[in-house]
Design an enzyme around this catalytic site. Structure first.
Site, PDB file in Angstrom:
ATOM      1  N   GLU A  40       0.165  -0.488  -1.589  1.00  0.00           N
ATOM      2  CA  GLU A  40       1.022  -0.795  -0.456  1.00  0.00           C
ATOM      3  C   GLU A  40       0.204  -1.477   0.629  1.00  0.00           C
ATOM      4  OE1 GLU A  40       2.269   3.274   0.209  1.00  0.00           O
ATOM      5  OE2 GLU A  40       0.970   3.480   1.937  1.00  0.00           O
TER       6      GLU A  40
ATOM      7  N   HIS B 133      -1.942   7.526  -3.400  1.00  0.00           N
ATOM      8  CA  HIS B 133      -1.069   7.117  -4.499  1.00  0.00           C
ATOM      9  C   HIS B 133      -1.897   6.775  -5.734  1.00  0.00           C
ATOM     10  CE1 HIS B 133       2.005   6.944  -1.456  1.00  0.00           C
ATOM     11  NE2 HIS B 133       1.359   6.010  -0.791  1.00  0.00           N
TER      12      HIS B 133
ATOM     13  N   ARG C  38       0.446  14.425  -1.899  1.00  0.00           N
ATOM     14  CA  ARG C  38       0.198  14.893  -0.544  1.00  0.00           C
ATOM     15  C   ARG C  38      -1.069  15.769  -0.551  1.00  0.00           C
ATOM     16  NH1 ARG C  38       5.339  17.212   0.364  1.00  0.00           N
ATOM     17  NH2 ARG C  38       6.277  15.191   0.735  1.00  0.00           N
TER      18      ARG C  38
ATOM     19  N   HIS D 148      -4.647   8.109   3.033  1.00  0.00           N
ATOM     20  CA  HIS D 148      -4.126   7.420   4.218  1.00  0.00           C
ATOM     21  C   HIS D 148      -3.053   8.243   4.902  1.00  0.00           C
ATOM     22  CE1 HIS D 148      -1.586   6.216   0.807  1.00  0.00           C
ATOM     23  NE2 HIS D 148      -0.586   6.147   1.667  1.00  0.00           N
TER      24      HIS D 148
HETATM   25 ZN    ZN Z   1       1.486   5.727   1.266  1.00  0.00          ZN
END
Ligand code: ZN
Length: 321
Positions: free
Chosen positions: A119, A101, A196, A176
């Site tokens: 996150e 991200h 992605r 991740h």
């Molecule tokens: Zn994520």
């Protein structure tokens, strides 16, 4: 004096189908979910892709985004054009894509003013021998581009064991992947921007591969980050409370209740998720006692007074720093 407008707020979760999702949100949590592979429960969210309705209490008939826009007093007058946090439960029957991200600055410039995404994951359950991917071993953009091109995933990606009770902060720029067999409570910035990198050559519901975002990933990866070796929580537990993470976007704590536990609610607001056990929760200013259990999520608004918890249960609580 009891004020129902200062009572706890119980958003109704919004569910999302994902190719890697499963049925645990129904089987383990008892949520009413749509048919199919359901990967995500957006439990406390005002994001346009899943804005939780409020179906009971003084605010029944609204959505969390409307409360944020029209009743900022409930959030202690916190600033910002959108509710800043998003709490999810993720049921990964299969592995999620390897992803990364952006931070706020990159997202603002390249994603229509969106927030970046920091996150963190609290592992609720994991099959034996499950791992999690967190961090990458490329030292610079050229090396990462080469390793992706040559498909050297085993060499590139840092994988660590994953057990119930582990906690993983995921900074922007960290590659991740949640691997199959994992149930996670995620606290994150209210953002849906994902780049992605690798999708295990899977195809989506339409029979086509889901798009990859290699250029953006090369832009945002933090090449200096140090990959963790474990998600074991080592912070001390003080009076039932363990601080899991403090960062510029949020603070996340685990709260264990055994009998009675009062939390002083002096923050703009608290997001709370019961992850184990059951009991009751009561905001002093409203005087209403609510039954809560594993899978219940609520907001404690500004001015709700002392949050009185009782029972035998564990919660994950988040707030602004
Ligand atoms: Zn994520």
């Amino acid at each position: 004096m009891s004020d129902p407008t200062r009572d706890l707020i119980f958003p109704t979760p919004v569910f999302h189908e994902k190719i890697w999702g499963g049925r645990k949100l129904a089987d383990d949590f008892g949520y009413q979910i749509p048919d199919g592979a359901i990967g995500e429960c957006w439990a406390i969210s005002a994001h346009p892709n899943g804005d939780c309705p409020i179906e009971r209490g003084a605010w029944a008939g609204t959505h969390l985004s409307e409360l944020w826009e029209q009743h900022r007093e409930l959030f202690g007058g916190a600033e910002g054009d959108r509710f800043p946090l998003l709490v999810k439960i993720i049921d990964a029957r299969e592995s999620l894509s390897v992803q990364v991200h952006p931070d706020d600055a990159y997202a603002a410039e390249h994603e229509n003013g969106s927030l970046g995404k920091r996150e963190c994951w609290y592992v609720l359950d994991a099959d034996p021998d499950t791992k999690i991917t967190i961090g990458q071993r490329a030292h610079d953009r050229a090396e990462l581009a080469r390793m992706i091109e040559e498909g050297r995933w085993g060499e590139l990606l840092n994988r660590v064991p994953c057990h119930a009770g582990d906690f993983f902060p995921i900074e922007p720029g960290t590659m991740h992947a949640i691997e199959g067999g994992t149930l996670i409570l995620e606290t994150q910035q209210s953002s849906d921007v994902t780049y992605r990198v690798y999708d295990f050559d899977r195809v989506g519901a339409d029979g086509k591969p889901r798009p990859l975002h290699i250029e953006q990933s090369l832009d945002v990866v933090d090449y200096d980050m140090k990959a963790p070796e474990s998600g074991e929580v080592t912070a001390p537990e003080v009076d039932g409370v363990t601080e899991l993470m403090e960062c510029p976007n949020f603070v996340v704590e685990r709260v264990r209740v055994s009998g009675e536990k009062d939390l002083e609610q002096t923050w703009p607001f608290l997001c709370a998720s019961v992850i184990e056990g059951a009991g009751t929760a009561c905001a002093d200013a409203a005087g209403q006692t609510h039954e809560v259990a594993r899978g219940t999520h609520f907001l404690a608004p500004s001015g709700c007074g002392t949050l009185r918890l009782s029972g035998d249960m564990t919660l994950i609580v988040s707030r602004l720093p």
